[in-house]
Design an enzyme around this catalytic site. Structure first.
Site, PDB file in Angstrom:
ATOM      1  CE  LYS A 259      -3.712  -2.208   2.493  1.00  0.00           C
ATOM      2  NZ  LYS A 259      -3.938  -2.204   3.976  1.00  0.00           N
ATOM      3  CG  HIS A 260       0.062   4.639  -2.327  1.00  0.00           C
ATOM      4  ND1 HIS A 260       0.898   4.635  -3.413  1.00  0.00           N
ATOM      5  CD2 HIS A 260      -1.081   4.315  -2.988  1.00  0.00           C
ATOM      6  CE1 HIS A 260       0.516   4.377  -4.421  1.00  0.00           C
ATOM      7  NE2 HIS A 260      -0.896   4.394  -4.450  1.00  0.00           N
ATOM      8  CB  ALA A 261       4.544   5.734   2.204  1.00  0.00           C
ATOM      9  CG  ASP A 270       4.559   4.970  -2.322  1.00  0.00           C
ATOM     10  OD1 ASP A 270       3.304   5.107  -2.189  1.00  0.00           O
ATOM     11  OD2 ASP A 270       5.253   4.817  -0.998  1.00  0.00           O
TER      12      ASP A 270
END
Ligand SMILES: *[C@@H]1O[C@H](CO)[C@@H](O)[C@H](O)[C@H]1NC(C)=O
Ligand SMILES: *[C@@H]1O[C@H](CO)[C@@H](O)[C@H](O)[C@H]1NC(C)=O
Ligand SMILES: *[C@@H]1O[C@H](CO)[C@@H](O)[C@H](O)[C@H]1NC(C)=O
Ligand SMILES: *[C@@H]1O[C@H](CO)[C@@H](O)[C@H](O)[C@H]1NC(C)=O
Length: 626
Positions: A259-261, A270
């Site tokens: 998942k995105h930071a 990312d």
């Protein structure tokens, strides 16, 4: 090159392996979820552990504060209150679920005195059972000890990822080896005789491309002819980025690193979008050069560029506004920015910029001495000037635009971050510009900063200001395209330039970030598309091309299977995977919704299906071009 039949078998094998993998991972008996007992007051979810806090202190109520250790400068949150122990030897116990995605900070305060009792940092493991004993030490009554004990070991939540990764790697190697073996004439004859008797293979051959049809052009073909500049390594790189994008968009097994930071930093998720932008830049240059060489007028090309950007933006707006979960939308709540919108805007600026300064017949170095070794840069100095000015605008707006109620030049997430001083300043100038120009309701409502930093304002990771840096990213991709074209007969020259660019951009990133996640001048940040994010990701991109170009295009050791196929049909795969995300067989009801393993299988199968769809369409020569 081996025939198309070999590729068909390879892909069929790939899909078969995906299903074998799912079967293996789904096999009963190895469930990582502990048997949830009936008496348990707490149902543990994915990425949680059970923590029992034993307060053995008589006359002291405890308040437990908690947060992730990676939440930078964050306020601690109340986790639970534990009342005083009633009788000596009879502790008061509270059970709580703690998140296991990152390391935790626990701070225990005396509730009444607001005094710290103890503080500890610990990384809990998924579905583990832990006890924290708070008691007086035996020797001194004033000394308090906090001991953490593991009652039940956690499960290894990363095991499914390791297995899937290894299986995938082995598959690609085996398939590549098979292709290599099949390209040896005798062996191919032998194997096709052995296999072709089987009905299934005949079916695959006739359905997915017959052996009589011409195979893919050999890697060297483009060198002889002037017109087609399609490089397999470029399409493969695009395909890798796209395949990863599909996988992470589908959930990536619900692992935090897919998942995105939340704010600063990099995760696998990312990586993909900037790479996609970078490759788009390379393709813009390569295809524009060949179109101009064929005698297309610049004016017509400009119209085409404008139309394509417009289409991308329109398709993008349709895609980011699905109706299914929130009920029908109204114009007041339509999200305007998005991935395809960002691509459309970036495409327009970079393509027009290149078109303005394009020469119909590009200078091409045929030998190292025949031209200046910095031709790729000197020939495009006007573009570079424009890009540097644009970057100046980004820096000026980011660091000097006054934002009401927020510090000027703020780059933080707001919310709990910065000790909770600027809760509504998420994204500083970038967030402010979007909220001002587009309005809160037309932005993304669930930014990744909400996860760790509990931000409440709307923030769009594909906002207006960040588009400047995606233009810079695409322009670095154009630069890679120029290197590939200008030095096209000097493999060594190309590789040296890729390595130099990779190192140069890497050094800039190190300087900007001080090689740290949060402490740098400009941290790497996907939500802001900070310039250090662009330099870091383009540095990676140059290094990837440094590997892919010789392996795929020069030596032909790897054909780019299976990533090449989605790379050839990227718009279709992107739009398709977004639109059909919640349809069977891309999504189905899971036996245990809290199991990473089941999510991972689902997401891998869905991704493999899109690769297969791209393959079938490639063989049928169906491409969605806009
Ligand atoms: C702890 O909390 C209980 C109930 O919440 C209260 O009755 C008791 O007085 C508190 N003890 C101290 C030492 O504050
Ligand atoms: C807990 O105790 C410490 C030290 O006495 C104090 O500084 C802090 O404000 C208290 N509360 C929290 C939430 O940490
Ligand atoms: C956790 O461990 C404690 C101590 O061994 C035990 O009493 C409790 O039942 C366990 N809880 C679960 C849910 O397994
Ligand atoms: C932040 O925004 C929320 C809701 O819009 C508002 O209630 C709150 O007062 C704001 N906080 C600050 C510090 O401005």
């Amino acid at each position: 090159m081996s025939g198309t039949g070999a590729a068909g078998r390879a892909l069929a094998a790939l899909l078969l392996a995906a299903s074998v993998l799912s079967a293996a991972l789904l096999a009963p008996g190895s469930s990582p979820t502990p048997d949830l007992g009936k008496k348990r007051p707490l149902e543990l979810k994915m990425d949680q552990a059970l923590l029992l806090i034993h307060n053995e202190l008589p006359g002291t109520n405890l308040t437990i504060y908690w947060n992730f250790d990676c939440c930078y400068h964050c306020l601690l949150q109340v986790l639970v209150d534990v009342s005083q122990s009633r009788k000596p030897g009879e502790p008061s116990i509270e059970a709580v679920a703690v998140s296991t995605q990152h390391g935790s900070i626990l701070q225990l305060n005396d509730t009444a005195a607001e005094k710290q009792v103890c503080r500890l940092e610990y990384k809990f493991g998924e579905f583990g059972n832990y006890s924290l004993f708070v008691k007086h030490t035996h020797d001194g009554v004033s000394e308090i000890a906090c001991d953490l004990v593991v009652n039940e070991k956690p499960v290894d939540s990363n095991l499914p990822v390791s297995i899937a990764f290894l299986v995938g790697l082995v598959l690609i190697i085996v398939v590549s080896f098979l292709r290599f073996a099949l390209s040896l004439e005798d062996f191919r004859d032998w194997i096709s005789k052995a296999i072709n008797s089987q009905e299934t293979d005949g079916l695959i051959n006739s359905e997915l491309g017959s052996p009589s049809r011409a195979g893919d052009p050999p890697p060297e073909a483009w060198r002889q002819s002037a017109a087609p500049l399609r490089l397999r390594s470029v399409d493969t790189f695009r395909g890798i980025a796209l395949t990863l994008m599909v996988f992470v968009n589908y959930g990536g097994g619900r692992y935090w690193y897919f998942k995105h930071a939340s704010w600063n930093g990099l995760t696998v998720a990312d990586l993909v979008f900037p790479w996609f932008v970078f490759i788009m830049g390379s393709s813009i240059f390569l295809s524009m050069t060949s179109v101009l060489q064929r005698g297309c007028s610049k004016f017509r090309l400009l119209g085409k560029i404008a139309w394509r950007s417009f289409l991308l933006i329109c398709i993008g707006i349709v895609i980011v506004n699905p109706n299914y979960c929130l009920g029908p939308l109204s114009w007041e709540k339509t999200r305007i920015p998005g991935v395809l919108q960002r691509l459309g805007g970036t495409y327009f600026v970079v393509a027009v910029l290149e078109l303005l300064f394009a020469k119909p017949v590009p200078e091409i170095c045929t030998s190292e001495r025949s031209c200046f070794s910095l031709l790729d840069i000197t020939s495009s100095w006007p573009q570079w000037l424009f890009i540097l000015m644009l970057e100046g605008v980004w820096l000026a707006l980011t660091f000097f635009l006054p934002v009401p109620g927020c510090p000027t030049g703020y780059l933080g997430p707001g919310g709990l971050g910065d000790w909770g001083k600027y809760p509504n300043c998420t994204g500083g100038a970038a967030g402010y510009i979007d909220r001002l120009l587009l309005g809160d309701h037309h932005l993304y409502q669930h930014p990744s900063s909400a996860v760790l930093y509990h931000t409440e304002v709307a923030y769009d990771p594909e906002g207006i200001l960040g588009t400047i840096n995606s233009i810079v990213m695409a322009f670095l991709g154009v630069q890679a395209g120029k290197i590939l074209l200008y030095y096209k007969d000097q493999t060594k020259g190309i590789l040296i330039r890729f390595a130099t660019w990779g190192c140069f951009l890497g050094f800039i990133s190190v300087a900007l970030t001080k090689a740290s996640e949060n402490e740098g001048f400009i941290p790497v940040n996907k939500n802001l598309w900070s310039i250090s994010y662009v330099t870091t990701l383009s540095s990676f991109a140059f290094f990837i091309l440094l590997v892919l170009y010789p392996v795929v295009d020069v030596k032909g050791l790897w054909t780019g299977t299976p990533f090449f196929y989605p790379g050839m049909n990227s718009i279709l795969v992107y739009v398709g995977h977004e639109v059909f995300a919640s349809y069977f067989p891309f999504q189905w009801r899971l036996g245990n919704n809290q199991s990473h393993r089941e999510h991972l299988v689902q997401n891998i199968v869905a991704t493999a299906l899109w690769v297969l769809i791209a393959y079938v369409l490639y063989k049928k020569k169906v491409f969605w071009k806009i």
